[in-house]
Each structure stands twice: as structure tokens, then as C-alpha cells.
Scaffold this motif. Structure first.
Motif, PDB file in Angstrom:
ATOM      1  N   ASP A   8      -4.941 -14.729 -12.479  1.00  0.00           N
ATOM      2  CA  ASP A   8      -3.550 -14.276 -11.709  1.00  0.00           C
ATOM      3  C   ASP A   8      -3.353 -13.140 -11.335  1.00  0.00           C
ATOM      4  O   ASP A   8      -2.791 -12.780 -10.304  1.00  0.00           O
ATOM      5  CB  ASP A   8      -2.568 -14.908 -12.764  1.00  0.00           C
TER       6      ASP A   8
ATOM      7  N   GLN B 186      -5.493 -12.281  -8.255  1.00  0.00           N
ATOM      8  CA  GLN B 186      -4.757 -13.025  -7.206  1.00  0.00           C
ATOM      9  C   GLN B 186      -3.570 -12.143  -6.820  1.00  0.00           C
ATOM     10  O   GLN B 186      -3.337 -12.054  -5.431  1.00  0.00           O
ATOM     11  CB  GLN B 186      -4.391 -14.239  -7.367  1.00  0.00           C
ATOM     12  N   LEU B 187      -2.699 -11.677  -7.536  1.00  0.00           N
ATOM     13  CA  LEU B 187      -1.679 -10.438  -7.528  1.00  0.00           C
ATOM     14  C   LEU B 187      -1.958  -9.659  -6.611  1.00  0.00           C
ATOM     15  O   LEU B 187      -1.274  -9.198  -5.721  1.00  0.00           O
ATOM     16  CB  LEU B 187      -0.874 -10.386  -8.721  1.00  0.00           C
ATOM     17  N   GLU B 188      -3.087  -8.806  -7.219  1.00  0.00           N
ATOM     18  CA  GLU B 188      -3.687  -7.623  -6.421  1.00  0.00           C
ATOM     19  C   GLU B 188      -4.133  -7.955  -4.850  1.00  0.00           C
ATOM     20  O   GLU B 188      -3.691  -7.274  -4.136  1.00  0.00           O
ATOM     21  CB  GLU B 188      -4.878  -7.304  -7.101  1.00  0.00           C
ATOM     22  N   ALA B 189      -4.575  -9.407  -4.727  1.00  0.00           N
ATOM     23  CA  ALA B 189      -4.980  -9.397  -3.395  1.00  0.00           C
ATOM     24  C   ALA B 189      -3.794  -9.751  -2.372  1.00  0.00           C
ATOM     25  O   ALA B 189      -3.607  -9.563  -1.296  1.00  0.00           O
ATOM     26  CB  ALA B 189      -5.766 -10.837  -3.579  1.00  0.00           C
ATOM     27  N   THR B 190      -2.614 -10.095  -3.234  1.00  0.00           N
ATOM     28  CA  THR B 190      -1.330 -10.446  -2.502  1.00  0.00           C
ATOM     29  C   THR B 190      -0.579  -9.126  -2.240  1.00  0.00           C
ATOM     30  O   THR B 190      -0.085  -9.105  -1.017  1.00  0.00           O
ATOM     31  CB  THR B 190      -0.817 -11.280  -3.227  1.00  0.00           C
ATOM     32  N   ILE B 191      -0.438  -8.431  -2.975  1.00  0.00           N
ATOM     33  CA  ILE B 191       0.546  -7.170  -2.955  1.00  0.00           C
ATOM     34  C   ILE B 191      -0.044  -5.831  -2.959  1.00  0.00           C
ATOM     35  O   ILE B 191       0.646  -4.947  -2.901  1.00  0.00           O
ATOM     36  CB  ILE B 191       1.673  -7.538  -4.114  1.00  0.00           C
TER      37      ILE B 191
ATOM     38  N   ALA C 195       0.707  -4.319  -8.001  1.00  0.00           N
ATOM     39  CA  ALA C 195       0.329  -5.240  -9.132  1.00  0.00           C
ATOM     40  C   ALA C 195       0.212  -4.684 -10.575  1.00  0.00           C
ATOM     41  O   ALA C 195       0.828  -5.150 -11.183  1.00  0.00           O
ATOM     42  CB  ALA C 195      -1.043  -5.841  -8.915  1.00  0.00           C
TER      43      ALA C 195
END
Length: 203
Positions: A3, A6-11, A16
């Protein structure tokens, strides 16, 4: 961890970390519960090698001091002992007994001659041999020697308690039996034993 990635990849990485900083802070409480120590006795490191060198470098070894170690030590740890030997520290290698474990009888005999440090591993990476770490701790304490234990292959696989073991330092990694990421590791430092933030090295 999935998770978080994925958070790093998103924001983004900094963002993150910012929103999850409180969860990262729990590392100290979790590690303390895992090892049976206080949260102020745990340091977060980038690898087991980083943790081992932080511990080893904080021990003020002088020429003529004796360091006792085993035959199953991790190669990166041995490099530190080789460097110490080049600076006049007497490094003594303890043989294995008939079961492939550190020979306690020889260790006791060498400790009678004096030692500043006992540095050994919990489980051999090469053979899987399981050292009698609590007995080693008792012998080291009785001789007044500092006890540095590399538990990289043990933490997460074996229940352990640093008080029962009697070690002054314990090294572990996150990426093996704890199923963590690379560049995650920890170091237990018994309270008041050393200033790991300011290594003094060999004087």
C-alpha cells in the motif's frame, strides 16, 4: 508495504512519507516488543551491515585488546575485525564444537585470559548452525566483555529476548524473516552501553 509503495506512486515519495510518518514512528515500539527491550534502545538502520558497523565502531577498542569471534561470521563483519586486527587488536577465532556450534569450553578459556568484546552470530548464514547465544551472553557478562550479536538470520524466525540473551548489541534486518523491504534494519543497544550516533572507532 505494498500500500505504501502504491501511495508513493500516486502522490510522491516525500508526500507519502509525510502522511504516514506516525506509522513509521511505530517501528520503535514494534521493534522493542519484538526484542524485549525499550523503544529508546532501538535504532533504525539501512541494513544489517550498517547496524553492525555502527555498533562495532562505537566500541573503543585499543591496540592489545582482545576480540573473540566464531568461524561462522558474516563476511562484512569479518572485514571490520580484519581492520581492527590491522590496528593492533588481537582477534581470536573460536572453533566450533562437534555439533557445529561455537565451542563454549574454548570461549570460556579465552575469556579467562581477558577480552574486550565477544562478536558472534546467532544463526550461521552458511550452515544454519544455531549458536548457544544465552550461554555465550552469560560467559561474556561474567568476564566483563561487551557482547555484539548478529541476529540477521534469527529475528522473525525465532522468538528471542535480548534480556535473556544478555547481549549489549543485537543486529537484525527487515528484508529476511520479517518480510520487509531492502534498506530496512535495526540495531538494539543496551541502555547506556554506547553512543551509536557518534562512533569512536579504534583509538
Amino acid at each position: 508495504m505494498v500500500d505504501y509503495l502504491q501511495l508513493e506512486a500516486t502522490i510522491g515519495g516525500y508526500e507519502a512519507f509525510g502522511v504516514t510518518a506516525e506509522r513509521f514512528e511505530r517501528f520503535y515500539d514494534s521493534a522493542a516488543a519484538l526484542l524485549g527491550c525499550g523503544r529508546d534502545e532501538v535504532a533504525f538502520c539501512t541494513s544489517a551491515t550498517d547496524a553492525w558497523w555502527r555498533a562495532f565502531s562505537s566500541i573503543p577498542l585499543a591496540p592489545g585488546d582482545r576480540v573473540l569471534t566464531g568461524r561462522a561470521e558474516y563476511s562484512a563483519n569479518m572485514f571490520g575485525l580484519i581492520q581492527a586486527k590491522a590496528r593492533g587488536v588481537d582477534v581470536v577465532i573460536i572453533d566450533n564444537d562437534s555439533e557445529g556450534r561455537l565451542d563454549l569450553q574454548q570461549l570460556a578459556s579465552e575469556l579467562e585470559r581477558g577480552a574486550a568484546l565477544v562478536a558472534t552470530t546467532y544463526i550461521s548464514m552458511a550452515s544454519g548452525g544455531l549458536n548457544p547465544v544465552a550461554e555465550i551472553g552469560q560467559l561474556a557478562k561474567g568476564a566483563g566483555a561487551i557482547y555484539l550479536l548478529d541476529a540477521t538470520q534469527a529475528v522473525g524466525q525465532i522468538n528471542l529476548d535480548v534480556t535473556e540473551i544478555g547481549c549489549d548489541f543485537l543486529v537484525f534486518t527487515g528484508r529476511k524473516w520479517l518480510r520487509g523491504l531492502r534498506s530496512t534494519a535495526g540495531l538494539f543497544v543496551r541502555g547506556g552501553r554506547a553512543r551509536i550516533a557518534q562512533p569512536v572507532g579504534i583509538r
